[in-house]
Enzyme design. Structure first.
Site, PDB file in Angstrom:
ATOM      1  N   TYR A   8       6.892   8.178  -2.333  1.00  0.00           N
ATOM      2  CA  TYR A   8       5.559   8.453  -2.899  1.00  0.00           C
ATOM      3  C   TYR A   8       5.284   9.960  -2.907  1.00  0.00           C
ATOM      4  O   TYR A   8       4.788  10.509  -3.889  1.00  0.00           O
ATOM      5  CB  TYR A   8       4.517   7.715  -2.052  1.00  0.00           C
ATOM      6  CG  TYR A   8       3.081   7.818  -2.514  1.00  0.00           C
ATOM      7  CD1 TYR A   8       2.517   6.821  -3.295  1.00  0.00           C
ATOM      8  CD2 TYR A   8       2.267   8.894  -2.134  1.00  0.00           C
ATOM      9  CE1 TYR A   8       1.186   6.886  -3.701  1.00  0.00           C
ATOM     10  CE2 TYR A   8       0.941   8.973  -2.534  1.00  0.00           C
ATOM     11  CZ  TYR A   8       0.401   7.976  -3.313  1.00  0.00           C
ATOM     12  OH  TYR A   8      -0.917   8.051  -3.709  1.00  0.00           O
ATOM     13  N   ARG A  42      -7.871   3.838  -4.441  1.00  0.00           N
ATOM     14  CA  ARG A  42      -8.812   4.364  -3.452  1.00  0.00           C
ATOM     15  C   ARG A  42      -8.891   5.884  -3.580  1.00  0.00           C
ATOM     16  O   ARG A  42      -9.817   6.432  -4.117  1.00  0.00           O
ATOM     17  CB  ARG A  42      -8.406   3.933  -2.036  1.00  0.00           C
ATOM     18  CG  ARG A  42      -9.449   4.245  -0.968  1.00  0.00           C
ATOM     19  CD  ARG A  42      -8.925   3.911   0.416  1.00  0.00           C
ATOM     20  NE  ARG A  42      -7.789   4.726   0.800  1.00  0.00           N
ATOM     21  CZ  ARG A  42      -7.866   5.859   1.489  1.00  0.00           C
ATOM     22  NH1 ARG A  42      -9.037   6.295   1.895  1.00  0.00           N
ATOM     23  NH2 ARG A  42      -6.772   6.540   1.794  1.00  0.00           N
ATOM     24  N   THR A  81       2.583   0.753  -5.066  1.00  0.00           N
ATOM     25  CA  THR A  81       3.086  -0.275  -5.984  1.00  0.00           C
ATOM     26  C   THR A  81       2.444  -0.177  -7.372  1.00  0.00           C
ATOM     27  O   THR A  81       3.127  -0.241  -8.399  1.00  0.00           O
ATOM     28  CB  THR A  81       2.752  -1.679  -5.426  1.00  0.00           C
ATOM     29  OG1 THR A  81       2.803  -1.642  -4.011  1.00  0.00           O
ATOM     30  CG2 THR A  81       3.690  -2.718  -5.968  1.00  0.00           C
ATOM     31  N   THR A  82       1.122  -0.035  -7.370  1.00  0.00           N
ATOM     32  CA  THR A  82       0.360  -0.035  -8.619  1.00  0.00           C
ATOM     33  C   THR A  82       0.822   1.120  -9.520  1.00  0.00           C
ATOM     34  O   THR A  82       0.986   0.970 -10.730  1.00  0.00           O
ATOM     35  CB  THR A  82      -1.143   0.130  -8.289  1.00  0.00           C
ATOM     36  OG1 THR A  82      -1.463  -0.799  -7.249  1.00  0.00           O
ATOM     37  CG2 THR A  82      -2.010  -0.131  -9.487  1.00  0.00           C
ATOM     38  N   TRP A  83       1.050   2.251  -8.914  1.00  0.00           N
ATOM     39  CA  TRP A  83       1.521   3.447  -9.629  1.00  0.00           C
ATOM     40  C   TRP A  83       2.915   3.203 -10.205  1.00  0.00           C
ATOM     41  O   TRP A  83       3.179   3.461 -11.387  1.00  0.00           O
ATOM     42  CB  TRP A  83       1.530   4.605  -8.639  1.00  0.00           C
ATOM     43  CG  TRP A  83       1.778   5.960  -9.205  1.00  0.00           C
ATOM     44  CD1 TRP A  83       1.716   6.336 -10.525  1.00  0.00           C
ATOM     45  CD2 TRP A  83       2.086   7.134  -8.460  1.00  0.00           C
ATOM     46  NE1 TRP A  83       1.976   7.675 -10.638  1.00  0.00           N
ATOM     47  CE2 TRP A  83       2.198   8.187  -9.383  1.00  0.00           C
ATOM     48  CE3 TRP A  83       2.270   7.406  -7.096  1.00  0.00           C
ATOM     49  CZ2 TRP A  83       2.507   9.500  -8.987  1.00  0.00           C
ATOM     50  CZ3 TRP A  83       2.572   8.709  -6.703  1.00  0.00           C
ATOM     51  CH2 TRP A  83       2.686   9.734  -7.633  1.00  0.00           C
ATOM     52  N   SER A 118      -4.037   3.571   4.206  1.00  0.00           N
ATOM     53  CA  SER A 118      -4.308   2.865   2.959  1.00  0.00           C
ATOM     54  C   SER A 118      -4.426   1.356   3.220  1.00  0.00           C
ATOM     55  O   SER A 118      -5.326   0.685   2.718  1.00  0.00           O
ATOM     56  CB  SER A 118      -3.190   3.153   1.958  1.00  0.00           C
ATOM     57  OG  SER A 118      -3.452   2.533   0.735  1.00  0.00           O
ATOM     58  N   LYS A 158       0.795  -1.226   0.000  1.00  0.00           N
ATOM     59  CA  LYS A 158       0.000   0.000   0.000  1.00  0.00           C
ATOM     60  C   LYS A 158       0.836   1.289   0.000  1.00  0.00           C
ATOM     61  O   LYS A 158       0.407   2.332   0.455  1.00  0.00           O
ATOM     62  CB  LYS A 158      -0.987   0.073   1.196  1.00  0.00           C
ATOM     63  CG  LYS A 158      -1.802  -1.143   1.452  1.00  0.00           C
ATOM     64  CD  LYS A 158      -2.180  -1.898   0.241  1.00  0.00           C
ATOM     65  CE  LYS A 158      -3.218  -1.237  -0.639  1.00  0.00           C
ATOM     66  NZ  LYS A 158      -3.437  -2.070  -1.869  1.00  0.00           N
ATOM     67  N   SER A 159       2.034   1.175  -0.547  1.00  0.00           N
ATOM     68  CA  SER A 159       2.847   2.395  -0.636  1.00  0.00           C
ATOM     69  C   SER A 159       2.894   2.959  -2.052  1.00  0.00           C
ATOM     70  O   SER A 159       3.653   3.882  -2.314  1.00  0.00           O
ATOM     71  CB  SER A 159       4.259   2.119  -0.114  1.00  0.00           C
ATOM     72  OG  SER A 159       4.841   1.085  -0.862  1.00  0.00           O
ATOM     73  N   HIS A 170       7.094  -7.786  -2.391  1.00  0.00           N
ATOM     74  CA  HIS A 170       7.097  -7.053  -1.122  1.00  0.00           C
ATOM     75  C   HIS A 170       8.159  -7.617  -0.174  1.00  0.00           C
ATOM     76  O   HIS A 170       8.256  -7.185   0.975  1.00  0.00           O
ATOM     77  CB  HIS A 170       5.743  -7.193  -0.412  1.00  0.00           C
ATOM     78  CG  HIS A 170       4.585  -6.546  -1.121  1.00  0.00           C
ATOM     79  ND1 HIS A 170       4.627  -5.268  -1.624  1.00  0.00           N
ATOM     80  CD2 HIS A 170       3.322  -6.991  -1.356  1.00  0.00           C
ATOM     81  CE1 HIS A 170       3.447  -4.973  -2.163  1.00  0.00           C
ATOM     82  NE2 HIS A 170       2.645  -6.002  -2.016  1.00  0.00           N
TER      83      HIS A 170
HETATM   84  P1  A3P Z   1      -4.732   5.189  -0.890  1.00  0.00           P
HETATM   85  O1  A3P Z   1      -5.382   4.039  -0.208  1.00  0.00           O
HETATM   86  O2  A3P Z   1      -4.100   6.154   0.074  1.00  0.00           O
HETATM   87  O3  A3P Z   1      -5.620   5.877  -1.864  1.00  0.00           O
HETATM   88  P2  A3P Z   1      -0.397  -0.285  -3.615  1.00  0.00           P
HETATM   89  O4  A3P Z   1      -0.466  -0.059  -5.084  1.00  0.00           O
HETATM   90  O5  A3P Z   1       0.989  -0.404  -3.083  1.00  0.00           O
HETATM   91  O6  A3P Z   1      -1.300  -1.361  -3.183  1.00  0.00           O
HETATM   92  O7  A3P Z   1      -0.896   1.060  -2.946  1.00  0.00           O
HETATM   93  C1  A3P Z   1      -2.207   1.509  -3.117  1.00  0.00           C
HETATM   94  C2  A3P Z   1      -2.235   2.973  -2.806  1.00  0.00           C
HETATM   95  O8  A3P Z   1      -1.704   3.696  -3.938  1.00  0.00           O
HETATM   96  C3  A3P Z   1      -3.647   3.481  -2.612  1.00  0.00           C
HETATM   97  O9  A3P Z   1      -3.518   4.605  -1.753  1.00  0.00           O
HETATM   98  C4  A3P Z   1      -4.014   3.873  -4.030  1.00  0.00           C
HETATM   99  O10 A3P Z   1      -5.113   4.728  -4.122  1.00  0.00           O
HETATM  100  C5  A3P Z   1      -2.723   4.539  -4.470  1.00  0.00           C
HETATM  101  N1  A3P Z   1      -2.570   4.607  -5.923  1.00  0.00           N
HETATM  102  C6  A3P Z   1      -2.938   3.685  -6.846  1.00  0.00           C
HETATM  103  N2  A3P Z   1      -2.644   4.116  -8.071  1.00  0.00           N
HETATM  104  C7  A3P Z   1      -2.096   5.342  -7.935  1.00  0.00           C
HETATM  105  C8  A3P Z   1      -1.604   6.307  -8.878  1.00  0.00           C
HETATM  106  N3  A3P Z   1      -1.622   6.068 -10.179  1.00  0.00           N
HETATM  107  N4  A3P Z   1      -1.106   7.454  -8.377  1.00  0.00           N
HETATM  108  C9  A3P Z   1      -1.093   7.684  -7.052  1.00  0.00           C
HETATM  109  N5  A3P Z   1      -1.544   6.827  -6.123  1.00  0.00           N
HETATM  110  C10 A3P Z   1      -2.031   5.661  -6.562  1.00  0.00           C
END
Ligand code: A3P
Length: 298
Positions: free
Chosen positions: A193, A260, A45-47, A135, A42-43, A105
Site C-alpha cells: 500500500y 475513511r 482492497t477497494t483501491w 483502519s 483493510k489493507s 481475504h
Molecule cells: P483507512 O481506514 O486508513 O482510511 P479495504 O479496502 O481493504 O477495506 O481498506 C480500506 C482502507 O483503504 C481504508 O483505509 C480506506 O480509506 C482506504 N482506501 C479506500 N480507497 C482508497 C483509495 N482509492 N486509495 C487509497 N486508500 C484507499
C-alpha cells in the site's frame, strides 16, 4: 454464531462469513484467465479493485462510460466468500465477462485448489500493520451492530497483536503470499500500500505488466496511467456516486465505510509509544528471516 470468530484450519474466520469461506474453498473453479486479488482486510482492497478493474478494461470503457460510475466497486469486483459464496451458495459465475476479477481475504494455504493449479494470477496487497490495524478498528466500530458494546482500541489492539482477528494472524497472511511470490513470481505479485501511495505510476506499471495488460508507449505519452491513477485515487473513488449512495456489501457493510482517510501514518494519532513498540516487536519477530521488509515508521 455470526458474532464470533472461528478457528478454521489455521486462521480465524468471522462467523458471518464462515459458510462463505468453506463454500468458496470447496466449490470455486478458477479459469486460467482469472485474476484473483487477495488482501488482509483493510489493507486497500477497494483501491486495488478499482485499479485492476480499470487497467484490464481500459480498452473497453472510457472514463465517461466506465461501469465504475454507475455501480459500486465491490459489485464489479466481488468478494468471493462474502458476495458470492455466502450462505453456502455455489453461484453460476459463467455470465461474468472475461477477464473475471475477484477478491478474497482467504490465506494462501486455504485457497481453492483450482486457484493454485490453473495459470490464473494472484495479486496480493499488503499494508503496514500499524495503519492496517487502525483502519480495521475504525471499520469494526463503524459497522458493529448497535446493540453491542463499542470495542475499545486497547482490546482490539491486543487481539490484533496476538493474531486473533478476522483472517488473522496477519503475519501468516502476509508471509503465505510473500513466500509464494518469491517461489513463483509469475503467479503471485506482492504489492505494498505504501509503495502504491508513494509511486502509484510505477506500481501500476508493475500491475499492468504482471496481468498481461502492459501500457504501450503511446498510452504512456497520452498520460493514460496518470488518468487511471487519478480516477482510482482515494478522493476520486470516494466521491463517485455509487460509492456513497447507501449501497451495501453483502447486505451488511455500507460501501461508504470502505473510504475513511486513505493515508499512510494515521496510526500515529492513535497508538501510544508502548503500543507501537509492542506491535513493532511482533512484526520483527514474525517476519525475521523472511526477507519481507515492511516500512514500519515506528
Ligand atoms: P483507512 O481506514 O486508513 O482510511 P479495504 O479496502 O481493504 O477495506 O481498506 C480500506 C482502507 O483503504 C481504508 O483505509 C480506506 O480509506 C482506504 N482506501 C479506500 N480507497 C482508497 C483509495 N482509492 N486509495 C487509497 N486508500 C484507499
Amino acid at each position: 454464531h455470526g458474532r464470533y470468530l472461528y478457528l478454521y484450519r489455521d486462521f480465524w474466520v468471522p462467523g458471518y462469513v464462515l459458510t462463505g469461506v468453506i463454500s468458496f474453498q470447496q466449490n470455486f473453479q478458477a479459469k486460467d484467465t482469472e485474476i484473483i486479488l487477495v488482501t488482509f482486510p483493510k489493507s486497500g482492497t477497494t483501491w486495488l479493485k478499482a485499479l485492476v478493474y480499470s487497467i484490464v478494461n481500459r480498452k473497453i470503457f472510457s472514463f465517461d462510460n466506465t461501469p465504475l460510475n454507475t455501480s459500486n466497486v465491490h459489485e464489479l469486483v466481488p468478494f468471493l466468500e462474502l458476495n458470492l459464496y455466502l450462505n453456502g451458495l455455489n453461484p453460476d459465475l459463467s455470465g461474468i465477462p472475461s477477464p473475471r476479477v475477484f477478491t478474497t481475504h482467504v490465506p494462501y494455504p486455504s485457497l481453492p485448489e483450482s486457484i493454485k493449479s490453473t495459470t490464473c494470477r494472484i495479486v496480493y496487497l499488503c499494508r503496514n500493520p500499524f495503519d492496517n490495524f487502525i483502519s480495521l478498528w475504525h471499520f469494526l466500530m463503524r459497522t458493529r451492530p448497535k446493540d453491542l458494546e463499542p470495542l475499545s482500541l486497547e482490546y482490539c489492539f491486543d487481539k490484533f497483536c496476538t493474531g486473533t482477528c478476522g483472517y488473522g494472524p496477519f503475519w501468516d497472511h502476509f508471509l503465505g503470499f510473500w513466500n509464494e511470490s518469491l517461489k513463483n513470481p509469475n503467479k503471485v505479485l506482492f504489492l505494498m500500500y505504501e509503495d502504491m501511495k508513494m509511486d502509484n505510476k510505477l506500481q501500476m506499471k508493475r500491475l499492468a505488466d504482471f496481468l498481461g495488460y502492459p501500457f504501450s508507449e503511446n498510452e504512456e505519452k497520452e498520460g493514460v496511467i496518470e488518468k487511471i491513477s487519478k480516477f482510482c485515487s482515494f478522493e476520486g473513488m470516494r466521491d463517485l456516486q455509487p460509492n456513497n449512495s447507501g449501497d451495501k456489501v453483502a447486505e451488511r457493510f455500507d460501501v461508504a465505510s470502505y473510504f475513511r482517510k486513505g493515508e499512510v501514518g494515521d496510526w500515529m494519532n492513535y497508538l501510544t509509544p508502548s503500543m507501537a513498540d509492542r506491535l513493532k516487536k511482533v512484526v520483527e519477530e514474525k517476519l525475521r528471516g523472511s526477507g519481507l521488509n515492511l516500512k514500519l515508521f515506528g
